[in-house]
Write a protein that holds these residues in place. Structure first.
Motif, PDB file in Angstrom:
ATOM      1  N   GLY A  93       0.594  -1.092   0.273  1.00 17.47           N
ATOM      2  CA  GLY A  93       0.357   0.067  -0.197  1.00 17.47           C
ATOM      3  C   GLY A  93       0.777   1.347  -0.461  1.00 17.47           C
ATOM      4  N   SER A  94       2.545   1.026   0.114  1.00 15.99           N
ATOM      5  CA  SER A  94       2.830   2.152   0.119  1.00 15.99           C
ATOM      6  C   SER A  94       3.819   3.054  -1.273  1.00 15.99           C
ATOM      7  N   GLY A  95       3.010   2.010  -2.156  1.00 15.48           N
ATOM      8  CA  GLY A  95       4.068   2.144  -3.428  1.00 15.48           C
ATOM      9  C   GLY A  95       4.465   3.759  -3.660  1.00 15.48           C
ATOM     10  N   ALA A  96       3.239   4.536  -4.099  1.00 13.11           N
ATOM     11  CA  ALA A  96       3.591   6.161  -4.733  1.00 13.11           C
ATOM     12  C   ALA A  96       4.237   6.082  -3.791  1.00 13.11           C
ATOM     13  N   ASP A  97       4.594   6.427  -2.103  1.00 13.08           N
ATOM     14  CA  ASP A  97       5.085   7.625  -1.418  1.00 13.08           C
ATOM     15  C   ASP A  97       6.151   6.988  -1.970  1.00 13.08           C
ATOM     16  N   TYR A  98       6.938   5.255  -1.500  1.00 16.26           N
ATOM     17  CA  TYR A  98       8.270   5.363  -1.791  1.00 16.26           C
ATOM     18  C   TYR A  98       8.539   5.414  -2.972  1.00 16.26           C
ATOM     19  N   ASP A  99       8.245   5.643  -3.991  1.00 16.89           N
ATOM     20  CA  ASP A  99       8.749   5.830  -5.467  1.00 16.89           C
ATOM     21  C   ASP A  99       9.033   7.349  -5.289  1.00 16.89           C
ATOM     22  N   ALA A 100       8.443   8.340  -4.115  1.00 14.27           N
ATOM     23  CA  ALA A 100       8.186   9.800  -5.204  1.00 14.27           C
ATOM     24  C   ALA A 100      10.009  10.674  -3.970  1.00 14.27           C
ATOM     25  N   VAL A 101       9.991   9.367  -2.944  1.00  9.92           N
ATOM     26  CA  VAL A 101      11.401   9.868  -2.228  1.00  9.92           C
ATOM     27  C   VAL A 101      12.438   9.349  -2.397  1.00  9.92           C
ATOM     28  N   ARG A 102      12.455   7.195  -2.326  1.00  9.37           N
ATOM     29  CA  ARG A 102      14.474   6.593  -2.605  1.00  9.37           C
ATOM     30  C   ARG A 102      14.542   7.688  -3.284  1.00  9.37           C
ATOM     31  N   PRO A 103      15.675   7.039  -3.403  1.00 10.63           N
ATOM     32  CA  PRO A 103      16.634   7.395  -4.308  1.00 10.63           C
ATOM     33  C   PRO A 103      16.877   6.829  -5.695  1.00 10.63           C
ATOM     34  N   HIS A 104      17.336   7.238  -6.682  1.00  8.30           N
ATOM     35  CA  HIS A 104      17.572   6.501  -8.070  1.00  8.30           C
ATOM     36  C   HIS A 104      19.243   5.793  -8.389  1.00  8.30           C
ATOM     37  N   TYR A 105      19.369   5.340  -9.352  1.00  5.24           N
ATOM     38  CA  TYR A 105      20.876   4.404  -9.002  1.00  5.24           C
ATOM     39  C   TYR A 105      22.101   5.384  -9.836  1.00  5.24           C
ATOM     40  N   PRO A 106      22.464   5.170  -9.433  1.00  4.86           N
ATOM     41  CA  PRO A 106      23.850   6.195 -10.017  1.00  4.86           C
ATOM     42  C   PRO A 106      23.957   5.154 -12.085  1.00  4.86           C
ATOM     43  N   GLY A 107      24.527   5.874 -12.464  1.00  3.62           N
ATOM     44  CA  GLY A 107      24.344   6.051 -14.281  1.00  3.62           C
ATOM     45  C   GLY A 107      25.315   4.325 -14.615  1.00  3.62           C
ATOM     46  N   TRP A 108      25.899   4.397 -13.747  1.00  5.06           N
ATOM     47  CA  TRP A 108      27.205   3.133 -14.279  1.00  5.06           C
ATOM     48  C   TRP A 108      26.465   2.138 -13.626  1.00  5.06           C
ATOM     49  N   CYS A 109      25.550   1.960 -12.786  1.00  4.74           N
ATOM     50  CA  CYS A 109      24.982  -0.064 -12.250  1.00  4.74           C
ATOM     51  C   CYS A 109      24.806  -0.152 -13.330  1.00  4.74           C
ATOM     52  N   VAL A 110      23.364   0.346 -14.326  1.00  3.05           N
ATOM     53  CA  VAL A 110      23.151  -1.327 -15.340  1.00  3.05           C
ATOM     54  C   VAL A 110      24.474  -1.873 -16.344  1.00  3.05           C
ATOM     55  N   SER A 111      25.363  -1.205 -16.558  1.00  2.00           N
ATOM     56  CA  SER A 111      25.637  -1.279 -18.170  1.00  2.00           C
ATOM     57  C   SER A 111      26.971  -1.909 -17.640  1.00  2.00           C
ATOM     58  N   TRP A 112      27.748  -1.201 -15.826  1.00  2.00           N
ATOM     59  CA  TRP A 112      28.070  -2.683 -15.511  1.00  2.00           C
ATOM     60  C   TRP A 112      27.976  -3.841 -14.697  1.00  2.00           C
ATOM     61  N   LEU A 113      27.059  -3.732 -14.409  1.00  2.00           N
ATOM     62  CA  LEU A 113      26.372  -5.131 -13.989  1.00  2.00           C
ATOM     63  C   LEU A 113      26.556  -6.204 -15.657  1.00  2.00           C
TER      64      LEU A 113
END
Length: 281
Positions: free
Chosen positions: A33-53
């Motif tokens: 039940g907390s999805g929208a609140d979570y999405d609004a303030v939790r941090p995103h990830y540095p741009g290198w993460c996807v290509s590095w993994l």
């Protein structure tokens, strides 16, 4: 900010919480039940993460376990990968489907039991359909909520048809080596710790750590958003009203009186990203 705020805090814990299956299920259910609140303030990830993994080539089929509201999913999709998002919370997935329309599927499931087919069975000598073969399993901010051996076994099953399977793990944590952030995390009951990489990446006998990368960066939030961030934490979500009021009272004192931030002020909140690429043994 107080003088000496960037001095490092010694003797921090080097492992995450030791949780049993029942505790993981109970705590993990706190976000229902907390999805929208979570999405609004939790941090995103540095741009290198996807290509590095996963490497720089697009088009890999990726299963993301504990996908939540899609904070990492959108990076995977933007990089050109075909993503199946799995999470135990339907309310989280509702936000993900809205925020990441390019996701291939968004399904209720867990890291230990995704409910997905493994695709072509390479061990049985079947012709592997590249379109149905899972190349990687990833978990962003989620691996500490699973049984690592069971989830590692599930990841190995899902990627059994891939020539170069990857288990990619990444965390964003408040940088609690910074003293004022360490105290903030304690007030928030954030539970953020600096895990030893080999402890954090436990995935059973089928996987080994190939490489580890760490990054330090900051997220800008308003003072009010720090309160919102606190309200997305499992401790707050599972607490009664009296405990919530105490946490928020302590937070008001710390941010406004002790650190001197005025209402509406912007705060540079230090984070640490820890990423681990695992390959099959």
């Amino acid at each position: 900010m107080p003088d000496g705020s960037m001095a490092r805090v010694p003797n921090l814990p080097q492992s995450g919480p030791n949780l049993g299956a029942a505790q993981r299920s109970q705590i993990g259910s706190a976000w229902a039940g907390s999805g929208a609140d979570y999405d609004a303030v939790r941090p995103h990830y540095p741009g290198w993460c996807v290509s590095w993994l996963l490497g720089s080539e697009p088009g890999r089929r990726v299963v993301e376990v504990g996908a939540g509201t899609g904070l990492f999913t959108r990076d995977l999709v933007a990089a050109g990968h075909r993503v199946v998002a799995v999470d135990p919370s339907e309310s989280m997935l509702e936000v993900l489907r809205e925020q990441v329309p390019g996701v291939e599927q968004a399904l209720v499931g867990t890291g230990e039991s995704t409910g997905l087919d493994a695709g072509a069975d390479a061990d049985a000598g079947a012709d592997v359909d590249a379109g149905s073969t899972t190349d990687a399993v990833v978990a962003a901010q989620a691996w500490h909520w699973v049984d690592p051996v069971a989830a590692g076994t599930e990841a190995a099953r899902l990627t059994s048809g891939s020539a170069n399977p990857v288990l990619g793990l990444v965390w964003n944590q408040l940088d609690v080596q910074v003293p004022w952030v360490h105290r903030l995390a304690r007030i928030m009951h954030a539970g953020d710790v600096h895990r030893d990489a080999e402890v954090a990446a436990q995935a059973g006998p089928l996987w080994r750590i190939d490489e580890v990368r760490e990054d330090h960066w900051t997220q800008e939030l308003s003072v009010e958003q720090v309160f919102d961030l606190t309200r997305t934490r499992a401790y707050w979500l599972r607490s009664n009203q009296k405990t919530r009021e105490r946490v928020e009272s302590n937070l008001r004192w710390y941010l406004h009186e002790h650190l001197g931030h005025q209402p509406g002020a912007r705060i540079e909140l230090p984070y640490r990203t820890l990423a681990m690429r695992n390959v099959r043994v």
